[in-house]
Design an enzyme around this catalytic site. Structure first.
Site, short mmCIF file in Angstrom:
data_model
loop_
_atom_site.label_atom_id
_atom_site.label_comp_id
_atom_site.label_asym_id
_atom_site.label_seq_id
_atom_site.Cartn_x
_atom_site.Cartn_y
_atom_site.Cartn_z
N LYS A 12 0.89 -1.20 -0.16
CA LYS A 12 0.06 -0.23 -0.09
C LYS A 12 1.02 1.38 0.06
O LYS A 12 2.01 1.45 0.32
CB LYS A 12 -0.89 -0.16 1.07
CG LYS A 12 -0.53 0.04 2.63
CD LYS A 12 0.19 1.66 3.03
CE LYS A 12 0.87 1.46 4.35
NZ LYS A 12 1.63 2.70 4.72
N ALA B 110 9.57 -0.24 4.92
CA ALA B 110 9.64 0.89 4.09
C ALA B 110 8.67 1.67 3.93
O ALA B 110 8.32 2.79 3.17
CB ALA B 110 9.62 0.04 2.69
N GLY C 32 4.67 -6.52 5.45
CA GLY C 32 4.42 -7.58 6.58
C GLY C 32 2.98 -7.58 6.74
O GLY C 32 2.48 -8.62 7.11
N SER C 33 2.16 -6.58 6.89
CA SER C 33 0.96 -6.58 7.06
C SER C 33 0.13 -7.39 5.98
O SER C 33 -0.73 -7.98 6.30
CB SER C 33 0.18 -4.99 7.36
OG SER C 33 0.69 -4.54 8.21
N SER C 34 0.40 -7.07 4.81
CA SER C 34 0.02 -7.61 3.48
C SER C 34 0.10 -9.07 3.89
O SER C 34 -0.76 -9.83 3.10
CB SER C 34 0.23 -6.96 2.42
OG SER C 34 -0.24 -7.06 1.15
N ASP D 187 -2.52 -2.03 10.09
CA ASP D 187 -2.84 -1.77 8.53
C ASP D 187 -3.40 -3.17 7.78
O ASP D 187 -3.59 -3.37 7.03
CB ASP D 187 -1.52 -1.81 7.84
CG ASP D 187 -0.91 -0.24 7.84
OD1 ASP D 187 -1.45 0.45 8.30
OD2 ASP D 187 0.28 -0.06 7.62
P1 ATP Z 1 4.29 -0.31 7.77
O1 ATP Z 1 4.09 0.31 6.32
O2 ATP Z 1 3.20 -0.74 8.34
O3 ATP Z 1 5.07 0.61 8.83
P2 ATP Z 1 6.40 -1.47 6.60
O4 ATP Z 1 6.35 -1.71 5.33
O5 ATP Z 1 7.12 -0.15 6.99
O6 ATP Z 1 5.32 -1.76 7.73
P3 ATP Z 1 7.39 -4.23 7.12
O7 ATP Z 1 7.84 -4.53 5.88
O8 ATP Z 1 6.09 -4.86 7.40
O9 ATP Z 1 7.38 -2.69 7.33
O10 ATP Z 1 8.29 -4.53 8.12
C1 ATP Z 1 8.53 -4.24 9.59
C2 ATP Z 1 9.33 -5.27 10.54
O11 ATP Z 1 8.58 -6.30 10.56
C3 ATP Z 1 10.69 -5.86 9.87
O12 ATP Z 1 11.87 -5.17 10.67
C4 ATP Z 1 10.70 -7.31 9.75
O13 ATP Z 1 11.54 -7.73 10.74
C5 ATP Z 1 9.28 -7.66 10.53
N1 ATP Z 1 8.21 -8.60 9.83
C6 ATP Z 1 7.44 -9.45 10.38
N2 ATP Z 1 7.00 -10.13 9.77
C7 ATP Z 1 7.37 -9.81 8.29
C8 ATP Z 1 6.99 -10.05 7.02
N3 ATP Z 1 6.38 -10.90 6.45
N4 ATP Z 1 7.55 -9.37 5.92
C9 ATP Z 1 8.33 -8.49 6.35
N5 ATP Z 1 8.66 -7.99 7.41
C10 ATP Z 1 8.20 -8.79 8.51
#
Ligand code: ATP
Length: 299
Positions: free
Chosen positions: A8, A96, A101-103, A135
Site C-alpha cells: 500500500k 519501508a 508484513g501486514s499484507s 494496517d
Molecule cells: P508499515 O508500512 O506498516 O510501517 P513496513 O512496510 O514499514 O510497515 P514491514 O515490511 O511490514 O514494514 O516490516 C517491519 C518489520 O516487521 C521488519 O523489521 C520485519 O523484521 C518484521 N516482519 C515480520 N513479518 C514480516 C513479513 N512477513 N515481511 C516483512 N517484514 C516482516
C-alpha cells in the site's frame, strides 16, 4: 494455494493528535498498489505446526513473522489440527512504509480461511486482522479507503483514477515507532486536506488529487528532516514528469504519481542509475480483486 500480498501507499497522511495511551489518531487515504510478495500456502495434513521459508535471510521465520502469527491466530481459534507450510517470496521492500508484513499477514488469513474452510466473511477476517496490526484490515479490504482512529476505522472510497505509481525506497531503514515518537505537532504544522483528497478522488481527476495541499504526509516533517535523500528523490520525480511525489507511511519509500507511462519509465531508469542502492519499481493503483506486479515480469 498461491496468493499475492500487495503493497500500500498513503495518498495523504495526517496525524491529528497523540493519545494518552501513546498511540496517535490519524486520518489517511490508503491505496493498494500492484506491487506484491508471493505466498504459497500448503496444508500439512496430520502434521500440526506452522513453518515458514523465505528468500530474505533477515526476515524472521518464527512467530515474529506476521504471516506465521496471523496463521496461528486463526488456526488456534478454530482448533485446526493440521499444520501449514508457508513459502514467502518477498519483493516488497521491508520496513519501508509499504505495509509488506501486514499484507503478508492479511493474505495468509485469507488463505487459511479458504484452505481450512473456516467460513469467515471478509469483515470477520478484517476484525481479527486488527489484532495483528493496524494496517492488516486495509490489506484484506484493498482498493482505496479512508483510514481513521489509530488506523482501524476504514471507509471504502471509489477507486483512484488510472495513473502510474513510481516507488523508490532509498537504502536507509526507519522505525515507524521512532518516527511517530519524533513527531511534534504545533499550531504551525501544515496538515493535508484529507477531505479535499476524498473529493478529488471522487472527481476522478489525477491532477486534482496530486495538488500539493492534498497529497501531503505529516510524517515527512520527521523522516525527511533526518534523511535529506527523501526530498532529493521527490525532486527528481517532480522534475521528471511526476505530478507530485511524497513519502509513504513513516517512510522512507517515496512515491510519485505519473500520467505519462514513458516519462514514468524514464524516471525509474534515472533513479536506478542515480541511486543504485535504492529499490525502484513502477506499478499502478490496484483495485480490489485485481492482479499485481513485482516489476520483474513474473506472474
Ligand atoms: P508499515 O508500512 O506498516 O510501517 P513496513 O512496510 O514499514 O510497515 P514491514 O515490511 O511490514 O514494514 O516490516 C517491519 C518489520 O516487521 C521488519 O523489521 C520485519 O523484521 C518484521 N516482519 C515480520 N513479518 C514480516 C513479513 N512477513 N515481511 C516483512 N517484514 C516482516
Amino acid at each position: 494455494m498461491y496468493l499475492r500480498a500487495t503493497a500500500k501507499i498513503n495518498l495523504c497522511l495526517d496525524v491529528l493528535r497523540r493519545r494518552p495511551d501513546g498511540y496517535h489518531d490519524v486520518r489517511m487515504i490508503m491505496q493498494m498498489t500492484g506491487m506484491y510478495d508471493r505466498l504459497l500456502l500448503t496444508p500439512r495434513i496430520g502434521h500440526p505446526g506452522i513453518s515458514l521459508e523465505t528468500n530474505l535471510y533477515y526476515i524472521p521465520c518464527d512467530e515474529n513473522n506476521l504471516a506465521v502469527r496471523a496463521a496461528k491466530m486463526l488456526m488456534d481459534e478454530f482448533g485446526v489440527g493440521d499444520g501449514l507450510s508457508i513459502k514467502l517470496e518477498k519483493f516488497i521492500p521491508v520496513a519501508a512504509g509499504l505495509a509488506g508484513g501486514s499484507s503478508d499477514a492479511a493474505m495468509t488469513m485469507v488463505g487459511v480461511n479458504s484452505i481450512f474452510h473456516l467460513g469467515l466473511t471478509r469483515e470477520q477476517l478484517m476484525e481479527r486482522g486488527r489484532k495483528i496490526g493496524a494496517d492488516v484490515p486495509f490489506c484484506i479490504l484493498g482498493g482505496t479507503a479512508l483510514s481513521e482512529g489509530t488506523g482501524e476505522l476504514l471507509t471504502p472510497l471509489p477507486p483512484m483514477p488510472e495513473a502510474r505509481i513510481l516507488l523508490c525506497k532509498p537504502n536507509i531503514s526507519v522505525s515507524t515507532r521512532d518516527v511517530y515518537g519524533g513527531l511534534v505537532l504545533t499550531p504551525e504544522t501544515v496538515h493535508p486536506d484529507v477531505d479535499g483528497m476524498i473529493g478529488a478522488i471522487r472527481s476522478g481527476s489525477v491532477e486534482n488529487m496530486t495538488a500539493p495541499d492534498l497529497m501531503k504526509n505529516v510524517l515527512e516533517t520527521v523522516t525527511a528532516a533526518r534523511y535529506p535523500v527523501i526530498r532529493e528523490i521527490e525532486d527528481v520525480m517532480k522534475e521528471n514528469g511526476a505530478l507530485n511525489a511524497i513519502m509513504s507511511g513513516s517512510g522512507p519509500t517515496v512515491f510519485g504519481i505519473f500520467t505519462d507511462r514513458d516519462r514514468a519509465e524514464a524516471c525509474r531508469n534515472l533513479l536506478r542509475r542515480k541511486y543504485p542502492a535504492s529499490r525502484t519499481f513502477l506499478t499502478w493503483p490496484k483495485r480490489s480483486g485485481g492482479i499485481g506486479t513485482n516489476d520483474s515480469g513474473q506472474p
